[in-house]
Design a protein around this motif. Structure first.
Motif, PDB file in Angstrom:
ATOM      1  N   HIS A  39     -51.659   4.380 -49.856  1.00  0.00           N
ATOM      2  CA  HIS A  39     -53.016   4.929 -49.924  1.00  0.00           C
ATOM      3  C   HIS A  39     -53.758   4.141 -50.990  1.00  0.00           C
ATOM      4  CE1 HIS A  39     -51.767   8.292 -47.440  1.00  0.00           C
ATOM      5  NE2 HIS A  39     -50.670   8.322 -48.176  1.00  0.00           N
ATOM      6  N   GLN A  40     -54.725   3.332 -50.552  1.00  0.00           N
ATOM      7  CA  GLN A  40     -55.436   2.444 -51.465  1.00  0.00           C
ATOM      8  C   GLN A  40     -56.851   2.931 -51.692  1.00  0.00           C
ATOM      9  OE1 GLN A  40     -55.380  -1.657 -50.265  1.00  0.00           O
ATOM     10  NE2 GLN A  40     -56.939  -2.240 -51.749  1.00  0.00           N
ATOM     11  N   ASN A  41     -57.282   2.832 -52.946  1.00  0.00           N
ATOM     12  CA  ASN A  41     -58.652   3.142 -53.329  1.00  0.00           C
ATOM     13  C   ASN A  41     -59.103   2.030 -54.268  1.00  0.00           C
ATOM     14  OD1 ASN A  41     -61.093   4.224 -54.001  1.00  0.00           O
ATOM     15  ND2 ASN A  41     -60.281   6.008 -55.069  1.00  0.00           N
ATOM     16  N   GLY A  42     -59.775   1.028 -53.730  1.00  0.00           N
ATOM     17  CA  GLY A  42     -60.211  -0.100 -54.546  1.00  0.00           C
ATOM     18  C   GLY A  42     -59.029  -0.867 -55.092  1.00  0.00           C
ATOM     19  N   ASP A  43     -58.944  -0.991 -56.415  1.00  0.00           N
ATOM     20  CA  ASP A  43     -57.870  -1.731 -57.070  1.00  0.00           C
ATOM     21  C   ASP A  43     -56.693  -0.853 -57.461  1.00  0.00           C
ATOM     22  OD1 ASP A  43     -59.220  -4.103 -56.790  1.00  0.00           O
ATOM     23  OD2 ASP A  43     -60.107  -4.051 -58.788  1.00  0.00           O
ATOM     24  N   LEU A  44     -56.648   0.384 -56.970  1.00  0.00           N
ATOM     25  CA  LEU A  44     -55.520   1.286 -57.223  1.00  0.00           C
ATOM     26  C   LEU A  44     -54.866   1.656 -55.900  1.00  0.00           C
ATOM     27  CD1 LEU A  44     -57.077   3.740 -59.820  1.00  0.00           C
ATOM     28  CD2 LEU A  44     -55.479   1.870 -60.273  1.00  0.00           C
ATOM     29  N   ALA A  45     -53.569   1.896 -55.951  1.00  0.00           N
ATOM     30  CA  ALA A  45     -52.857   2.323 -54.745  1.00  0.00           C
ATOM     31  C   ALA A  45     -51.734   3.272 -55.131  1.00  0.00           C
ATOM     32  CB  ALA A  45     -52.284   1.125 -53.995  1.00  0.00           C
ATOM     33  N   MET A  46     -51.480   4.246 -54.264  1.00  0.00           N
ATOM     34  CA  MET A  46     -50.323   5.122 -54.393  1.00  0.00           C
ATOM     35  C   MET A  46     -49.407   4.793 -53.215  1.00  0.00           C
ATOM     36  SD  MET A  46     -49.880   9.263 -54.437  1.00  0.00           S
ATOM     37  CE  MET A  46     -50.275   9.450 -52.710  1.00  0.00           C
ATOM     38  N   VAL A  47     -48.147   4.518 -53.515  1.00  0.00           N
ATOM     39  CA  VAL A  47     -47.190   4.095 -52.504  1.00  0.00           C
ATOM     40  C   VAL A  47     -46.010   5.059 -52.526  1.00  0.00           C
ATOM     41  CG1 VAL A  47     -45.711   2.181 -51.763  1.00  0.00           C
ATOM     42  CG2 VAL A  47     -47.893   1.703 -52.904  1.00  0.00           C
ATOM     43  N   GLN A  48     -45.536   5.444 -51.342  1.00  0.00           N
ATOM     44  CA  GLN A  48     -44.333   6.270 -51.219  1.00  0.00           C
ATOM     45  C   GLN A  48     -43.313   5.477 -50.403  1.00  0.00           C
ATOM     46  OE1 GLN A  48     -46.379   9.665 -49.437  1.00  0.00           O
ATOM     47  NE2 GLN A  48     -45.602  10.876 -51.141  1.00  0.00           N
ATOM     48  N   VAL A  49     -42.087   5.379 -50.925  1.00  0.00           N
ATOM     49  CA  VAL A  49     -41.049   4.584 -50.264  1.00  0.00           C
ATOM     50  C   VAL A  49     -39.727   5.352 -50.284  1.00  0.00           C
ATOM     51  CG1 VAL A  49     -39.761   2.409 -50.303  1.00  0.00           C
ATOM     52  CG2 VAL A  49     -42.159   2.448 -51.036  1.00  0.00           C
ATOM     53  N   PRO A  50     -39.164   5.679 -49.111  1.00  0.00           N
ATOM     54  CA  PRO A  50     -37.812   6.253 -49.098  1.00  0.00           C
ATOM     55  C   PRO A  50     -36.799   5.141 -49.378  1.00  0.00           C
ATOM     56  CG  PRO A  50     -38.657   6.035 -46.865  1.00  0.00           C
ATOM     57  CD  PRO A  50     -39.757   5.617 -47.786  1.00  0.00           C
ATOM     58  N   TRP A  51     -35.759   5.466 -50.162  1.00  0.00           N
ATOM     59  CA  TRP A  51     -34.753   4.469 -50.534  1.00  0.00           C
ATOM     60  C   TRP A  51     -33.368   5.101 -50.549  1.00  0.00           C
ATOM     61  CZ3 TRP A  51     -31.940   5.677 -54.830  1.00  0.00           C
ATOM     62  CH2 TRP A  51     -32.498   6.599 -55.715  1.00  0.00           C
ATOM     63  N   ARG A  52     -32.340   4.237 -50.452  1.00  0.00           N
ATOM     64  CA  ARG A  52     -30.953   4.699 -50.499  1.00  0.00           C
ATOM     65  C   ARG A  52     -30.093   3.583 -51.095  1.00  0.00           C
ATOM     66  NH1 ARG A  52     -29.731   5.524 -45.149  1.00  0.00           N
ATOM     67  NH2 ARG A  52     -30.517   7.624 -45.315  1.00  0.00           N
ATOM     68  N   ILE A  53     -29.206   3.959 -52.014  1.00  0.00           N
ATOM     69  CA  ILE A  53     -28.196   3.048 -52.533  1.00  0.00           C
ATOM     70  C   ILE A  53     -26.842   3.593 -52.100  1.00  0.00           C
ATOM     71  CG2 ILE A  53     -27.105   2.059 -54.580  1.00  0.00           C
ATOM     72  CD1 ILE A  53     -29.792   2.444 -56.038  1.00  0.00           C
ATOM     73  N   THR A  54     -26.082   2.791 -51.362  1.00  0.00           N
ATOM     74  CA  THR A  54     -24.760   3.186 -50.899  1.00  0.00           C
ATOM     75  C   THR A  54     -23.733   2.274 -51.554  1.00  0.00           C
ATOM     76  OG1 THR A  54     -25.715   3.835 -48.776  1.00  0.00           O
ATOM     77  CG2 THR A  54     -23.322   3.591 -48.868  1.00  0.00           C
ATOM     78  N   SER A  55     -22.763   2.873 -52.229  1.00  0.00           N
ATOM     79  CA  SER A  55     -21.708   2.099 -52.886  1.00  0.00           C
ATOM     80  C   SER A  55     -20.391   2.834 -52.720  1.00  0.00           C
ATOM     81  CB  SER A  55     -22.027   1.900 -54.370  1.00  0.00           C
ATOM     82  OG  SER A  55     -21.883   3.118 -55.070  1.00  0.00           O
ATOM     83  N   GLU A  56     -19.353   2.275 -53.301  1.00  0.00           N
ATOM     84  CA  GLU A  56     -18.041   2.932 -53.221  1.00  0.00           C
ATOM     85  C   GLU A  56     -18.035   4.258 -53.976  1.00  0.00           C
ATOM     86  OE1 GLU A  56     -15.861   0.342 -56.713  1.00  0.00           O
ATOM     87  OE2 GLU A  56     -15.925  -0.450 -54.685  1.00  0.00           O
ATOM     88  N   ASP A  57     -19.019   4.465 -54.858  1.00  0.00           N
ATOM     89  CA  ASP A  57     -19.133   5.726 -55.600  1.00  0.00           C
ATOM     90  C   ASP A  57     -19.874   6.803 -54.820  1.00  0.00           C
ATOM     91  OD1 ASP A  57     -17.796   4.596 -57.752  1.00  0.00           O
ATOM     92  OD2 ASP A  57     -19.668   3.890 -58.663  1.00  0.00           O
ATOM     93  N   GLY A  58     -20.437   6.456 -53.668  1.00  0.00           N
ATOM     94  CA  GLY A  58     -21.178   7.413 -52.868  1.00  0.00           C
ATOM     95  C   GLY A  58     -22.580   6.921 -52.571  1.00  0.00           C
ATOM     96  N   THR A  59     -23.448   7.869 -52.252  1.00  0.00           N
ATOM     97  CA  THR A  59     -24.817   7.544 -51.868  1.00  0.00           C
ATOM     98  C   THR A  59     -25.786   8.218 -52.814  1.00  0.00           C
ATOM     99  OG1 THR A  59     -24.193   7.329 -49.550  1.00  0.00           O
ATOM    100  CG2 THR A  59     -26.513   7.682 -49.998  1.00  0.00           C
ATOM    101  N   LEU A  60     -26.779   7.473 -53.224  1.00  0.00           N
ATOM    102  CA  LEU A  60     -27.872   7.967 -54.064  1.00  0.00           C
ATOM    103  C   LEU A  60     -29.142   7.666 -53.302  1.00  0.00           C
ATOM    104  CD1 LEU A  60     -28.624   9.108 -56.886  1.00  0.00           C
ATOM    105  CD2 LEU A  60     -28.752   6.743 -57.671  1.00  0.00           C
ATOM    106  N   GLU A  61     -30.020   8.680 -53.150  1.00  0.00           N
ATOM    107  CA  GLU A  61     -31.244   8.431 -52.399  1.00  0.00           C
ATOM    108  C   GLU A  61     -32.401   9.229 -52.942  1.00  0.00           C
ATOM    109  OE1 GLU A  61     -30.753   9.451 -48.273  1.00  0.00           O
ATOM    110  OE2 GLU A  61     -29.511  11.159 -48.780  1.00  0.00           O
ATOM    111  N   GLY A  62     -33.588   8.803 -52.572  1.00  0.00           N
ATOM    112  CA  GLY A  62     -34.795   9.475 -53.006  1.00  0.00           C
ATOM    113  C   GLY A  62     -35.999   8.953 -52.259  1.00  0.00           C
ATOM    114  N   LYS A  63     -37.154   9.469 -52.620  1.00  0.00           N
ATOM    115  CA  LYS A  63     -38.428   9.012 -52.061  1.00  0.00           C
ATOM    116  C   LYS A  63     -39.332   8.747 -53.243  1.00  0.00           C
ATOM    117  CE  LYS A  63     -41.786   9.993 -48.503  1.00  0.00           C
ATOM    118  NZ  LYS A  63     -42.215  10.948 -47.481  1.00  0.00           N
ATOM    119  N   SER A  64     -39.561   7.482 -53.525  1.00  0.00           N
ATOM    120  CA  SER A  64     -40.319   7.113 -54.715  1.00  0.00           C
ATOM    121  C   SER A  64     -41.811   7.370 -54.537  1.00  0.00           C
ATOM    122  CB  SER A  64     -40.099   5.638 -55.057  1.00  0.00           C
ATOM    123  OG  SER A  64     -40.720   4.820 -54.088  1.00  0.00           O
TER     124      SER A  64
END
Length: 86
Positions: A39-64
């Motif tokens: 969502h952009q307004n001139g020279d500013l923007a708000m961005v939402q990004v879903p992410w996931r890190i999967t490793s041998e320790d398990g899964t960590l995820e969120g929506k930034s």
């Protein structure tokens, strides 16, 4: 500013943010990002990004939730980064 996790205090400044990001980047595994909502307004923007890190320790995820600003050179830089969107 970077929020390292739910209930944690924000971290400020380039060096502090580098330190706070080390656990995310140091663990071996797969880092996936989904399609962003921008969502952009001139020279500013708000961005939402879903992410996931999967490793041998398990899964960590969120929506930034990120606030970005366009510089005078036309580049976009992060002003606020909250990987858990809280």
């Amino acid at each position: 500013m970077f929020v390292p996790g739910p209930g944690q205090e924000p971290v400020y400044g380039r060096e502090g943010i580098k330190e706070a990001l080390k656990p995310y980047l140091a663990s071996p595994g797969t880092f996936e990002m989904g399609a962003a909502s921008v969502h952009q307004n001139g020279d500013l923007a708000m961005v939402q990004v879903p992410w996931r890190i999967t490793s041998e320790d398990g899964t960590l995820e969120g929506k930034s939730v990120e606030v970005m600003k366009r510089t005078s050179e036309g580049d976009w830089v992060y002003i606020i980064e909250n990987p858990y969107g809280v």
